[in-house]
Design a protein around this motif. Structure first.
Motif, short mmCIF file in Angstrom:
data_model
loop_
_atom_site.label_atom_id
_atom_site.label_comp_id
_atom_site.label_asym_id
_atom_site.label_seq_id
_atom_site.Cartn_x
_atom_site.Cartn_y
_atom_site.Cartn_z
N SER A 38 -59.03 10.30 -0.45
CA SER A 38 -60.04 9.76 -1.38
C SER A 38 -60.86 10.89 -2.00
O SER A 38 -61.15 10.89 -3.20
N LEU A 39 -61.22 11.87 -1.18
CA LEU A 39 -61.98 13.01 -1.71
C LEU A 39 -61.15 13.74 -2.76
O LEU A 39 -61.66 14.08 -3.83
N GLN A 40 -59.88 13.94 -2.49
CA GLN A 40 -58.99 14.61 -3.45
C GLN A 40 -58.87 13.81 -4.74
O GLN A 40 -58.89 14.36 -5.84
N ARG A 41 -58.71 12.49 -4.59
CA ARG A 41 -58.58 11.64 -5.78
C ARG A 41 -59.83 11.74 -6.64
O ARG A 41 -59.75 11.89 -7.86
N TRP A 42 -61.01 11.69 -6.03
CA TRP A 42 -62.25 11.77 -6.80
C TRP A 42 -62.46 13.17 -7.39
O TRP A 42 -62.99 13.30 -8.49
N ARG A 43 -62.00 14.21 -6.71
CA ARG A 43 -62.06 15.55 -7.30
C ARG A 43 -61.26 15.58 -8.59
O ARG A 43 -61.68 16.14 -9.60
N GLU A 44 -60.10 14.95 -8.57
CA GLU A 44 -59.25 14.91 -9.76
C GLU A 44 -59.88 14.06 -10.87
O GLU A 44 -59.82 14.42 -12.04
N VAL A 45 -60.50 12.95 -10.50
CA VAL A 45 -61.18 12.11 -11.50
C VAL A 45 -62.24 12.92 -12.25
O VAL A 45 -62.31 12.92 -13.48
N PHE A 46 -63.06 13.65 -11.50
CA PHE A 46 -64.12 14.43 -12.13
C PHE A 46 -63.57 15.63 -12.90
O PHE A 46 -64.09 16.00 -13.95
N ARG A 47 -62.49 16.24 -12.39
CA ARG A 47 -61.86 17.36 -13.11
C ARG A 47 -61.34 16.89 -14.46
O ARG A 47 -61.54 17.53 -15.48
N GLN A 48 -60.67 15.73 -14.48
CA GLN A 48 -60.14 15.20 -15.73
C GLN A 48 -61.26 14.82 -16.69
O GLN A 48 -61.14 15.02 -17.90
N ALA A 49 -62.35 14.28 -16.16
CA ALA A 49 -63.49 13.92 -17.02
C ALA A 49 -64.06 15.17 -17.69
O ALA A 49 -64.39 15.16 -18.88
N ARG A 50 -64.18 16.27 -16.93
CA ARG A 50 -64.67 17.52 -17.50
C ARG A 50 -63.71 18.02 -18.57
O ARG A 50 -64.13 18.49 -19.63
N ALA A 51 -62.41 17.93 -18.31
CA ALA A 51 -61.41 18.41 -19.26
C ALA A 51 -61.46 17.62 -20.56
O ALA A 51 -61.21 18.17 -21.63
N ARG A 52 -61.80 16.36 -20.49
CA ARG A 52 -61.89 15.52 -21.70
C ARG A 52 -63.27 15.61 -22.34
O ARG A 52 -63.52 14.97 -23.35
N GLY A 53 -64.17 16.35 -21.73
CA GLY A 53 -65.51 16.46 -22.29
C GLY A 53 -66.40 15.30 -21.92
O GLY A 53 -67.42 15.06 -22.56
N HIS A 54 -66.04 14.55 -20.90
CA HIS A 54 -66.83 13.39 -20.48
C HIS A 54 -67.54 13.65 -19.16
O HIS A 54 -67.76 12.74 -18.38
N ASP A 55 -67.85 14.90 -18.91
CA ASP A 55 -68.50 15.24 -17.65
C ASP A 55 -69.89 14.66 -17.63
O ASP A 55 -70.69 14.91 -18.53
N GLN A 56 -70.19 13.89 -16.63
CA GLN A 56 -71.48 13.23 -16.55
C GLN A 56 -72.48 14.00 -15.71
O GLN A 56 -73.51 13.48 -15.33
N THR A 57 -72.19 15.27 -15.43
CA THR A 57 -73.15 16.06 -14.68
C THR A 57 -74.20 16.65 -15.60
O THR A 57 -75.15 17.26 -15.15
N ALA A 58 -74.00 16.48 -16.89
CA ALA A 58 -74.98 17.01 -17.85
C ALA A 58 -76.32 16.32 -17.69
O ALA A 58 -76.44 15.31 -17.01
#
Length: 111
Positions: A38-58
């Motif tokens: 699950s941790l790996q899956r969520w790491r990938e979810v956030f990595r893909q979001a950053r790659a698409r410019g949808h990073d919500q850590t801003a």
């Protein structure tokens, strides 16, 4: 491991916390009651979001004041009639319709 529903933000905190923890992934997951997959899956979810410019850590969305201004003046162009003989008749946007009708009548009679 007990099943527990976590919010996206909780997963973000877990994903970001692992590298800072100094623990192996297995030890970190055991400490937080998380399956390593699950941790790996969520790491990938956030990595893909950053790659698409949808990073919500801003920075969180914030409202800013808006000042209304009067509308900009509209540029109005005249109506331009080009007659068969090449003469141009420019008619202002605020023309008097009765006068225009008289001018057109005169032009038709002259043709």
């Amino acid at each position: 491991m007990a099943q527990r529903r976590r919010t996206r933000e909780q997963w973000r905190e877990l994903v970001e916390g692992w590298p800072r923890s100094g623990l192996t992934q297995q030890a970190y997951c055991e400490r937080h009651g998380v399956a390593p997959g699950s941790l790996q899956r969520w790491r990938e979810v956030f990595r893909q979001a950053r790659a698409r410019g949808h990073d919500q850590t801003a920075e969180a969305v914030r409202l800013v004041p808006v000042q209304w201004v009067d509308a900009l003046p509209t540029v109005v162009t005249p109506l331009i009639l080009v007659l068969a003989d090449g003469q141009r008749l420019e008619i202002a946007p605020d023309f008097d319709t009765a006068t225009l009708k008289r001018v057109l009548t005169v032009l038709q009679e002259a043709a």
